[in-house]
Write a protein that holds these residues in place. Structure first.
Motif, mmCIF file in Angstrom:
data_model
loop_
_atom_site.group_PDB
_atom_site.id
_atom_site.type_symbol
_atom_site.label_atom_id
_atom_site.label_comp_id
_atom_site.label_asym_id
_atom_site.label_seq_id
_atom_site.Cartn_x
_atom_site.Cartn_y
_atom_site.Cartn_z
ATOM 1 N N PHE A 233 0.845 -1.185 0.000
ATOM 2 C CA PHE A 233 0.000 0.000 0.000
ATOM 3 C C PHE A 233 0.883 1.238 0.000
ATOM 4 O O PHE A 233 1.886 1.310 0.690
ATOM 5 N N ARG A 234 0.485 2.208 -0.805
ATOM 6 C CA ARG A 234 1.195 3.479 -0.845
ATOM 7 C C ARG A 234 0.184 4.569 -1.092
ATOM 8 O O ARG A 234 -0.542 4.555 -2.096
ATOM 9 N N GLY A 235 0.123 5.498 -0.172
ATOM 10 C CA GLY A 235 -0.832 6.594 -0.324
ATOM 11 C C GLY A 235 -2.265 6.122 -0.391
ATOM 12 O O GLY A 235 -3.093 6.747 -1.062
ATOM 13 N N GLY A 236 -2.552 5.024 0.285
ATOM 14 C CA GLY A 236 -3.904 4.500 0.274
ATOM 15 C C GLY A 236 -4.246 3.646 -0.929
ATOM 16 O O GLY A 236 -5.367 3.132 -1.041
ATOM 17 N N THR A 237 -3.296 3.490 -1.859
ATOM 18 C CA THR A 237 -3.518 2.675 -3.057
ATOM 19 C C THR A 237 -2.871 1.310 -2.871
ATOM 20 O O THR A 237 -1.749 1.222 -2.407
ATOM 21 N N ARG A 238 -3.600 0.281 -3.248
ATOM 22 C CA ARG A 238 -3.120 -1.091 -3.121
ATOM 23 C C ARG A 238 -2.401 -1.498 -4.414
ATOM 24 O O ARG A 238 -2.885 -1.232 -5.518
ATOM 25 N N PHE A 239 -1.245 -2.117 -4.256
ATOM 26 C CA PHE A 239 -0.459 -2.566 -5.405
ATOM 27 C C PHE A 239 -0.221 -4.066 -5.307
ATOM 28 O O PHE A 239 0.205 -4.578 -4.265
ATOM 29 N N CYS A 240 -0.476 -4.756 -6.411
ATOM 30 C CA CYS A 240 -0.170 -6.179 -6.514
ATOM 31 C C CYS A 240 0.771 -6.370 -7.689
ATOM 32 O O CYS A 240 0.388 -6.132 -8.840
ATOM 33 N N THR A 241 1.986 -6.763 -7.418
ATOM 34 C CA THR A 241 2.966 -7.025 -8.473
ATOM 35 C C THR A 241 3.611 -8.365 -8.187
ATOM 36 O O THR A 241 3.584 -8.863 -7.049
ATOM 37 N N PRO A 242 4.224 -8.977 -9.218
ATOM 38 C CA PRO A 242 4.900 -10.249 -8.980
ATOM 39 C C PRO A 242 6.202 -10.092 -8.204
ATOM 40 O O PRO A 242 6.934 -11.070 -8.031
ATOM 41 N N PHE A 243 6.481 -8.876 -7.747
ATOM 42 C CA PHE A 243 7.694 -8.629 -6.964
ATOM 43 C C PHE A 243 7.368 -8.329 -5.509
ATOM 44 O O PHE A 243 8.245 -7.979 -4.730
ATOM 45 N N ASN A 244 6.086 -8.466 -5.158
ATOM 46 C CA ASN A 244 5.688 -8.299 -3.759
ATOM 47 C C ASN A 244 6.220 -9.460 -2.927
ATOM 48 O O ASN A 244 6.722 -10.454 -3.461
ATOM 49 N N ILE A 245 6.059 -9.339 -1.622
ATOM 50 C CA ILE A 245 6.493 -10.401 -0.726
ATOM 51 C C ILE A 245 5.678 -11.663 -0.982
ATOM 52 O O ILE A 245 4.443 -11.623 -1.030
ATOM 53 N N LEU A 246 6.400 -12.776 -1.162
ATOM 54 C CA LEU A 246 5.764 -14.057 -1.401
ATOM 55 C C LEU A 246 5.272 -14.643 -0.083
ATOM 56 O O LEU A 246 6.053 -14.784 0.852
ATOM 57 N N ASN A 247 4.001 -14.966 -0.040
ATOM 58 C CA ASN A 247 3.423 -15.512 1.184
ATOM 59 C C ASN A 247 3.274 -17.029 1.124
ATOM 60 O O ASN A 247 3.436 -17.721 2.131
ATOM 61 N N ALA A 248 2.931 -17.551 -0.066
ATOM 62 C CA ALA A 248 2.754 -18.998 -0.226
ATOM 63 C C ALA A 248 2.951 -19.342 -1.692
ATOM 64 O O ALA A 248 2.760 -18.497 -2.573
ATOM 65 N N ARG A 249 3.328 -20.579 -1.946
ATOM 66 C CA ARG A 249 3.482 -21.025 -3.329
ATOM 67 C C ARG A 249 3.064 -22.483 -3.445
ATOM 68 O O ARG A 249 3.002 -23.205 -2.447
ATOM 69 N N GLY A 250 2.819 -22.903 -4.684
ATOM 70 C CA GLY A 250 2.508 -24.294 -4.946
ATOM 71 C C GLY A 250 3.772 -25.117 -5.113
ATOM 72 O O GLY A 250 4.880 -24.634 -4.895
ATOM 73 N N GLN A 251 3.587 -26.351 -5.553
ATOM 74 C CA GLN A 251 4.720 -27.263 -5.694
ATOM 75 C C GLN A 251 5.436 -27.100 -7.029
ATOM 76 O O GLN A 251 6.545 -27.595 -7.202
ATOM 77 N N GLY A 252 4.825 -26.385 -7.945
ATOM 78 C CA GLY A 252 5.458 -26.109 -9.228
ATOM 79 C C GLY A 252 5.054 -27.070 -10.316
ATOM 80 O O GLY A 252 4.682 -28.223 -10.054
ATOM 81 N N THR A 253 5.126 -26.583 -11.547
ATOM 82 C CA THR A 253 4.885 -27.406 -12.717
ATOM 83 C C THR A 253 5.921 -27.017 -13.773
ATOM 84 O O THR A 253 6.189 -25.840 -13.985
ATOM 85 N N LEU A 254 6.513 -28.019 -14.407
ATOM 86 C CA LEU A 254 7.649 -27.790 -15.296
ATOM 87 C C LEU A 254 7.196 -27.486 -16.712
ATOM 88 O O LEU A 254 6.360 -28.193 -17.284
ATOM 89 N N VAL A 255 7.768 -26.428 -17.265
ATOM 90 C CA VAL A 255 7.522 -26.049 -18.659
ATOM 91 C C VAL A 255 8.847 -26.110 -19.413
ATOM 92 O O VAL A 255 9.835 -25.508 -18.983
ATOM 93 N N THR A 256 8.833 -26.835 -20.516
ATOM 94 C CA THR A 256 10.028 -26.947 -21.355
ATOM 95 C C THR A 256 9.680 -26.487 -22.757
ATOM 96 O O THR A 256 8.749 -27.023 -23.379
ATOM 97 N N VAL A 257 10.412 -25.500 -23.243
ATOM 98 C CA VAL A 257 10.202 -24.985 -24.592
ATOM 99 C C VAL A 257 11.381 -25.411 -25.447
ATOM 100 O O VAL A 257 12.513 -24.979 -25.231
ATOM 101 N N SER A 258 11.104 -26.279 -26.405
ATOM 102 C CA SER A 258 12.185 -26.834 -27.208
ATOM 103 C C SER A 258 11.631 -27.362 -28.524
ATOM 104 O O SER A 258 10.498 -27.861 -28.578
ATOM 105 N N SER A 259 12.453 -27.247 -29.556
ATOM 106 C CA SER A 259 12.046 -27.802 -30.846
ATOM 107 C C SER A 259 12.555 -29.240 -30.976
ATOM 108 O O SER A 259 12.297 -29.893 -31.972
#
Length: 127
Positions: free
Chosen positions: A101-127
């Motif tokens: 929050f800044r100046g009463g405005t809420r901000f959500c970015t992928p650089f905010n503090i991480l609170n929880a995450r999943g176990q992950g899923t693998l992505v492979t990009v290849s020809s």
């Protein structure tokens, strides 16, 4: 908050892939949702965030190619990945971030503090 990803796999460069994340125990007032990824030997990189009012925020590396969305009725967060590149190869994690929050405005970015995450899923990009 519990997050469970699915949808990873192999895709050719230029192709598309959609990731899903079932979310439980989530309170939109307390968290933003999003995605981050981590390639082997690299630091985690936040790539997308979605606030409860629908505002989105993307990292430069994926802006214009990836789209984050949510189906609240299904408690499912999505990441649509288009025009993928080999450098998009990584483990992808669904994430719950702490809003800022800044100046009463809420901000959500992928650089905010991480609170929880999943176990992950693998992505492979290849020809």
């Amino acid at each position: 908050v519990t997050l469970v990803e699915s949808g990873g796999g192999s895709v050719q460069p230029g192709g598309s892939l959609a990731l899903s994340c079932v979310v439980s125990g989530y309170n939109a007032r307390d968290y933003c949702l999003g995605w981050f990824r981590q390639a082997p030997g690299n630091e985690p990189l936040g790539i997308a965030a979605l606030d409860s009012d629908g505002r989105t925020n993307y990292a430069d590396a994926v802006r214009g190619r990836f789209t984050v969305s949510i189906d609240s009725a299904k408690n499912t967060l999505y990441l649509q990945m288009n025009s993928v590149k080999p450098e998009d190869s990584a483990m992808y994690y669904c994430a719950a971030y702490t809003p800022r929050f800044r100046g009463g405005t809420r901000f959500c970015t992928p650089f905010n503090i991480l609170n929880a995450r999943g176990q992950g899923t693998l992505v492979t990009v290849s020809s």
